[in-house]
Enzyme design. Structure first.
Site, PDB file in Angstrom:
ATOM      1  N   THR A  47     -34.005  39.420  21.525  1.00 46.23           N
ATOM      2  CA  THR A  47     -33.487  40.261  20.443  1.00 46.23           C
ATOM      3  C   THR A  47     -32.619  39.448  19.498  1.00 46.23           C
ATOM      4  OG1 THR A  47     -33.478  42.169  21.923  1.00 46.23           O
ATOM      5  CG2 THR A  47     -32.152  42.323  19.922  1.00 46.23           C
ATOM      6  N   THR A  48     -31.708  38.645  20.077  1.00 47.31           N
ATOM      7  CA  THR A  48     -30.815  37.816  19.268  1.00 47.31           C
ATOM      8  C   THR A  48     -31.586  36.763  18.490  1.00 47.31           C
ATOM      9  OG1 THR A  48     -29.172  38.152  21.001  1.00 47.31           O
ATOM     10  CG2 THR A  48     -28.676  36.476  19.361  1.00 47.31           C
ATOM     11  N   TYR A 136     -36.628  43.649  30.957  1.00 42.95           N
ATOM     12  CA  TYR A 136     -35.526  43.785  30.003  1.00 42.95           C
ATOM     13  C   TYR A 136     -35.416  45.240  29.601  1.00 42.95           C
ATOM     14  CZ  TYR A 136     -33.048  42.909  25.488  1.00 42.95           C
ATOM     15  OH  TYR A 136     -32.178  42.914  24.425  1.00 42.95           O
TER      16      TYR A 136
END
Length: 290
Positions: A47-48, A136
């Site tokens: 995501t980052t 996740y």
């Protein structure tokens, strides 16, 4: 019980851009900084790392270059999850072939799979690759919470090794650690590092450690060693910065922070935009206090 893939800090690395393209020299600088801080696992294209805006070719090249640079000094965990099972399986196999050590696979977003669909999704990928998989769970982004019961059923699968739990439900960390005995739990929330480890989690997949890797690592290792006084003090000291790193959707604030501390990773790709002026000033003030 299986040994955890890693303990302590795994950094969810930002993806640096320059003129709209991946900035590979900067990526190597970021990796070097993590290695120098004692971090021995990073997620590439999570995501980052702005995975939804990267092409498959960009992702595979990032996996390959990261592994070529880090070698045996750092575990490269490839973010390969998407909302299509066949696509996830194919990209996961490509990541394995590119040298990734493990995979981080987000639950299918938008589709709102049932527990049976989640099981089938992860089993399909597990049967496609031989490297370890971390499930996740981030229901705030996917719209679906992976139930503890699904993690229990996934835990005997040899190459599904654990879960990154990024909900805000601390009681779920307790349930996962109690009910999934052969399954490693890592928190995905920097504000919960010490509470999660105290309940049995083995560390964090962190945004914060992009900015202050040494202090994040010190906090996690103190908690793992049972020195909760030291760990809690660090958690409290870092909490204002953690809150500002999530004052707008991740990774908008962390990219602004990286630029301010001397690692210009470019702007996020649209539809994410630059950090607002007001929040930029607040973030700078917090970084100056570190």
């Amino acid at each position: 019980m299986r040994e955890p893939l890693f303990t302590g800090v795994c950094t969810a690395l930002v993806t640096p851009f320059l003129d709209g393209k991946v900035n590979y020299p900067m990526m190597e600088q970021l990796l070097r900084r993590q290695l120098d801080a004692g971090v021995r696992a990073v997620v590439i294209c999570g995501t980052t790392g702005e995975a939804p805006t990267l092409t498959d070719d960009e992702k595979v090249e990032l996996f390959r270059c990261a592994k070529n640079y880090a070698g045996k000094d750092c575990m490269i965990i490839a973010g390969t999850g998407c909302n299509c099972t066949s696509h996830t399986a194919a990209l996961s196999l490509s990541a394995q072939e590119a040298g990734a050590d493990a995979l981080l696979i987000v639950s299918p977003y938008y589709n709102k799979a049932t527990p049976a669909g989640l099981m089938a999704h992860y089993l399909t990928v597990a049967h496609t690759v031989s490297i370890p998989i971390i499930a996740y769970n981030v229901p705030g982004r996917t719209g679906v919470d992976i139930p503890v019961s699904v993690c229990e059923r996934l835990s005997p699968i040899p190459n599904i090794t654990g879960v990154k739990e990024a909900s805000n439900d601390i009681s779920k960390i307790t349930k996962l650690c109690r009910q999934c005995k052969d399954f490693t739990v890592w928190t995905g929330n920097d504000e919960l590092i010490v509470p999660a480890i105290s309940l049995g989690a083995k560390g964090v997949i962190s945004v914060l450690s992009n900015v202050v890797p040494l202090r994040t690592q010190s906090m996690a290792q103190a908690a793992l060693a049972g020195d909760l006084d030291t760990a809690a003090a660090l958690q409290q000291e870092l909490q204002p910065l953690i809150e500002l790193l999530f004052c707008e959707p991740n990774p908008i604030p962390v990219k602004a922070a990286m630029r301010y501390i001397g690692y210009d990773c470019g702007s996020p790709r649209l539809p994410l935009t630059e950090l607002s002026k007001e929040n930029k000033e607040r973030l700078k003030a917090a970084l100056d206090r570190q």
